[in-house]
Design an enzyme around this catalytic site. Structure first.
Site, PDB file in Angstrom:
ATOM      1  N   ARG A  43     -68.518 -10.605 -68.177  1.00  0.00           N
ATOM      2  CA  ARG A  43     -67.259  -9.980 -67.757  1.00  0.00           C
ATOM      3  C   ARG A  43     -67.482  -9.024 -66.573  1.00  0.00           C
ATOM      4  O   ARG A  43     -66.644  -8.952 -65.670  1.00  0.00           O
ATOM      5  CB  ARG A  43     -66.628  -9.248 -68.946  1.00  0.00           C
ATOM      6  CG  ARG A  43     -65.247  -8.748 -68.657  1.00  0.00           C
ATOM      7  CD  ARG A  43     -64.450  -8.451 -69.924  1.00  0.00           C
ATOM      8  NE  ARG A  43     -63.031  -8.428 -69.597  1.00  0.00           N
ATOM      9  CZ  ARG A  43     -62.279  -7.334 -69.646  1.00  0.00           C
ATOM     10  NH1 ARG A  43     -62.791  -6.187 -70.030  1.00  0.00           N
ATOM     11  NH2 ARG A  43     -61.010  -7.393 -69.310  1.00  0.00           N
ATOM     12  N   HIS A  47     -65.506  -9.386 -63.101  1.00  0.00           N
ATOM     13  CA  HIS A  47     -64.616  -8.337 -62.569  1.00  0.00           C
ATOM     14  C   HIS A  47     -65.129  -7.744 -61.254  1.00  0.00           C
ATOM     15  O   HIS A  47     -64.336  -7.301 -60.429  1.00  0.00           O
ATOM     16  CB  HIS A  47     -64.395  -7.234 -63.609  1.00  0.00           C
ATOM     17  CG  HIS A  47     -63.358  -7.594 -64.619  1.00  0.00           C
ATOM     18  ND1 HIS A  47     -62.561  -6.676 -65.256  1.00  0.00           N
ATOM     19  CD2 HIS A  47     -62.971  -8.808 -65.093  1.00  0.00           C
ATOM     20  CE1 HIS A  47     -61.731  -7.305 -66.088  1.00  0.00           C
ATOM     21  NE2 HIS A  47     -61.969  -8.596 -66.014  1.00  0.00           N
ATOM     22  N   TRP A 187     -62.016 -15.383 -79.230  1.00  0.00           N
ATOM     23  CA  TRP A 187     -61.297 -16.642 -78.985  1.00  0.00           C
ATOM     24  C   TRP A 187     -61.885 -17.786 -79.810  1.00  0.00           C
ATOM     25  O   TRP A 187     -61.215 -18.771 -80.064  1.00  0.00           O
ATOM     26  CB  TRP A 187     -61.395 -17.014 -77.508  1.00  0.00           C
ATOM     27  CG  TRP A 187     -60.633 -16.137 -76.559  1.00  0.00           C
ATOM     28  CD1 TRP A 187     -59.370 -16.390 -76.061  1.00  0.00           C
ATOM     29  CD2 TRP A 187     -61.043 -14.902 -75.958  1.00  0.00           C
ATOM     30  NE1 TRP A 187     -59.003 -15.375 -75.200  1.00  0.00           N
ATOM     31  CE2 TRP A 187     -59.994 -14.462 -75.117  1.00  0.00           C
ATOM     32  CE3 TRP A 187     -62.198 -14.108 -76.056  1.00  0.00           C
ATOM     33  CZ2 TRP A 187     -60.070 -13.275 -74.373  1.00  0.00           C
ATOM     34  CZ3 TRP A 187     -62.268 -12.929 -75.313  1.00  0.00           C
ATOM     35  CH2 TRP A 187     -61.218 -12.524 -74.486  1.00  0.00           C
TER      36      TRP A 187
HETATM   37 FE1  CCH Z   1     -61.506 -12.520 -69.591  1.00  0.00          FE
HETATM   38  N1  CCH Z   1     -60.730 -11.058 -70.774  1.00  0.00           N
HETATM   39  N2  CCH Z   1     -59.710 -12.769 -68.717  1.00  0.00           N
HETATM   40  N3  CCH Z   1     -62.324 -13.855 -68.312  1.00  0.00           N
HETATM   41  N4  CCH Z   1     -63.321 -12.149 -70.413  1.00  0.00           N
HETATM   42  C1  CCH Z   1     -61.394 -10.362 -71.747  1.00  0.00           C
HETATM   43  C2  CCH Z   1     -62.695 -10.541 -72.157  1.00  0.00           C
HETATM   44  C3  CCH Z   1     -63.574 -11.404 -71.525  1.00  0.00           C
HETATM   45  C4  CCH Z   1     -58.567 -12.105 -69.019  1.00  0.00           C
HETATM   46  C5  CCH Z   1     -58.440 -11.026 -69.887  1.00  0.00           C
HETATM   47  C6  CCH Z   1     -59.451 -10.593 -70.720  1.00  0.00           C
HETATM   48  C7  CCH Z   1     -61.663 -14.555 -67.354  1.00  0.00           C
HETATM   49  C8  CCH Z   1     -60.273 -14.620 -67.197  1.00  0.00           C
HETATM   50  C9  CCH Z   1     -59.388 -13.754 -67.813  1.00  0.00           C
HETATM   51  C10 CCH Z   1     -64.485 -12.807 -70.073  1.00  0.00           C
HETATM   52  C11 CCH Z   1     -64.686 -13.632 -68.979  1.00  0.00           C
HETATM   53  C12 CCH Z   1     -63.660 -14.092 -68.158  1.00  0.00           C
HETATM   54  C13 CCH Z   1     -60.494  -9.417 -72.328  1.00  0.00           C
HETATM   55  C14 CCH Z   1     -60.846  -8.452 -73.450  1.00  0.00           C
HETATM   56  C15 CCH Z   1     -59.292  -9.553 -71.702  1.00  0.00           C
HETATM   57  C16 CCH Z   1     -58.025  -8.778 -71.983  1.00  0.00           C
HETATM   58  C17 CCH Z   1     -61.488  -7.172 -72.881  1.00  0.00           C
HETATM   59  C18 CCH Z   1     -61.876  -6.230 -74.002  1.00  0.00           C
HETATM   60  O1  CCH Z   1     -60.980  -5.785 -74.733  1.00  0.00           O
HETATM   61  O2  CCH Z   1     -63.081  -5.953 -74.131  1.00  0.00           O
HETATM   62  C19 CCH Z   1     -57.457 -12.692 -68.313  1.00  0.00           C
HETATM   63  C20 CCH Z   1     -56.008 -12.242 -68.391  1.00  0.00           C
HETATM   64  C21 CCH Z   1     -57.961 -13.711 -67.574  1.00  0.00           C
HETATM   65  C22 CCH Z   1     -57.135 -14.601 -66.730  1.00  0.00           C
HETATM   66  O3  CCH Z   1     -57.608 -15.555 -66.171  1.00  0.00           O
HETATM   67  C23 CCH Z   1     -62.612 -15.240 -66.522  1.00  0.00           C
HETATM   68  C24 CCH Z   1     -62.251 -16.103 -65.317  1.00  0.00           C
HETATM   69  C25 CCH Z   1     -63.860 -14.947 -67.024  1.00  0.00           C
HETATM   70  C26 CCH Z   1     -65.210 -15.367 -66.535  1.00  0.00           C
HETATM   71  C27 CCH Z   1     -65.450 -16.440 -65.805  1.00  0.00           C
HETATM   72  C28 CCH Z   1     -65.506 -12.504 -71.050  1.00  0.00           C
HETATM   73  C29 CCH Z   1     -66.918 -13.073 -71.102  1.00  0.00           C
HETATM   74  C30 CCH Z   1     -64.926 -11.617 -71.968  1.00  0.00           C
HETATM   75  C31 CCH Z   1     -65.575 -11.027 -73.211  1.00  0.00           C
HETATM   76  C32 CCH Z   1     -66.101  -9.643 -72.932  1.00  0.00           C
HETATM   77  C33 CCH Z   1     -66.698  -8.961 -74.128  1.00  0.00           C
HETATM   78  O4  CCH Z   1     -67.003  -7.774 -73.995  1.00  0.00           O
HETATM   79  O5  CCH Z   1     -66.876  -9.578 -75.186  1.00  0.00           O
END
Ligand code: CCH
Length: 281
Positions: A43, A47, A187
């Site tokens: 993540r 970002h 998820w």
């Molecule tokens: Fe995402 N993401 N993401 N995401 N994401 C969150 C967590 C992860 C969106 C929203 C969220 C991508 C696209 C999107 C990861 C990778 C990717 C969370 C939870 C949200 C909200 C944050 C929390 O509470 O900790 C949205 C909207 C989009 C729209 O497209 C893409 C693209 C990627 C990478 C290629 C990953 C990995 C996580 C898990 C992080 C964790 O701490 O477990």
């Protein structure tokens, strides 16, 4: 003369394999989340990179501006200090690597270590200074929006519909944290394994709107898994859906397309000396 020269320190050998090994060593920790820092590192890489704007060629992983205010305080980046702090001792040990290279490399290494495809990665990013400017807030996607928003955000970076769906498959990993985004739950049932499970869950599970006072999210019949509104959009939108079905059916094509798109994401806006060719280490 000989003696004098011997006091000149040699430039450090840039051994990226040693950095990779150090990142791998830092990934697993039983008492953190689901047992791995891998998802939060992915993540961070996303970002740091997803702030890119193709039209103005601003934002992106080059610069590692998330070290600074205001970017580190953007709502979308809540919780990413966990990932940055984890990498800090590695940055100290290998002080020749830039933050921008380290954060993106960590994302690639994490994907690979969690069973994902090899992510083509090359060094060449530099770190900006604090007064050199962060990208504006609002360049990363909001989970409670619809298909037009997803397209606005990802087309701005230069991605197409297929790449949007492929990149979204990273949500096989990790979870939402109430204290970071307001949403809760993972998820998939194997959130530290990179797989096409995000797509099979989207395709096969029954998703209903969760009844609670938190932000809008969808849940499976057991209430343990989640989808954001922006995740649901991928099966509701008739142009996104075929890619969800394809990746659910064919993990190999997902791995291939994800590796290509994620690698490109990490390189958006990076001024490599020779585009397309790995920079010399
Ligand atoms: Fe995402 N993401 N993401 N995401 N994401 C969150 C967590 C992860 C969106 C929203 C969220 C991508 C696209 C999107 C990861 C990778 C990717 C969370 C939870 C949200 C909200 C944050 C929390 O509470 O900790 C949205 C909207 C989009 C729209 O497209 C893409 C693209 C990627 C990478 C290629 C990953 C990995 C996580 C898990 C992080 C964790 O701490 O477990």
């Amino acid at each position: 003369l000989f003696q004098k020269e011997s006091h000149i320190p040699l430039p450090p050998k840039k051994d990226y394999d040693k950095v990779r090994a150090a990142i791998e060593d830092a990934l697993d920790k039983d008492d953190y989340d689901d047992g791995s820092y891998g998802p939060v590192l992915v993540r961070l890489a996303w970002h740091a990179s997803g702030s890119y704007d193709k039209a103005s060629n601003t934002g992106g992983s080059n610069g590692a501006t998330m070290r600074f205010d205001p970017e580190r305080k953007f709502g979308a980046n809540a919780g990413l200090e966990v990932a940055r702090d984890l990498l800090e001792p590695i940055k100290k040990k290998f002080d020749w690597i830039t933050y921008a290279d380290l954060w993106t490399l960590a994302g690639a290494v994490a994907i690979e270590a969690m069973g994902g495809p090899t992510i083509p990665w090359r060094p060449g990013r530099s770190d900006k200074l604090e007064n050199e400017g962060c990208p504006p807030d609002g360049r990363l996607p909001d989970g409670d929006k619809g298909a037009p928003h997803l397209r606005d955000i990802f087309y701005r970076m230069g991605f197409n519909d297929q790449e949007i769906v492929a990149l979204s498959g990273a949500h096989a990993l990790g979870r939402c944290h109430a204290d970071r985004s307001g949403w809760i739950n993972p998820w998939t049932n194997a959130p530290t394994t990179f797989s096409n499970a995000y797509f099979t869950e989207l395709r096969d599970n029954k998703w209903t709107k969760k009844k609670w006072s938190g932000p809008p999210q969808y849940e499976d019949p057991t209430g343990t898994l989640m989808m954001l509104p922006t995740d649901m959009v991928l099966i509701w939108d008739k142009k996104f859906k075929p890619y969800v079905m394809k990746y659910a059916q064919d993990e190999e094509s997902f791995f291939k397309d994800f590796a290509a798109a994620f690698s490109r994401l990490l390189e958006l806006g990076v001024p490599f000396d020779e585009p397309g060719k790995p920079a010399p280490a």
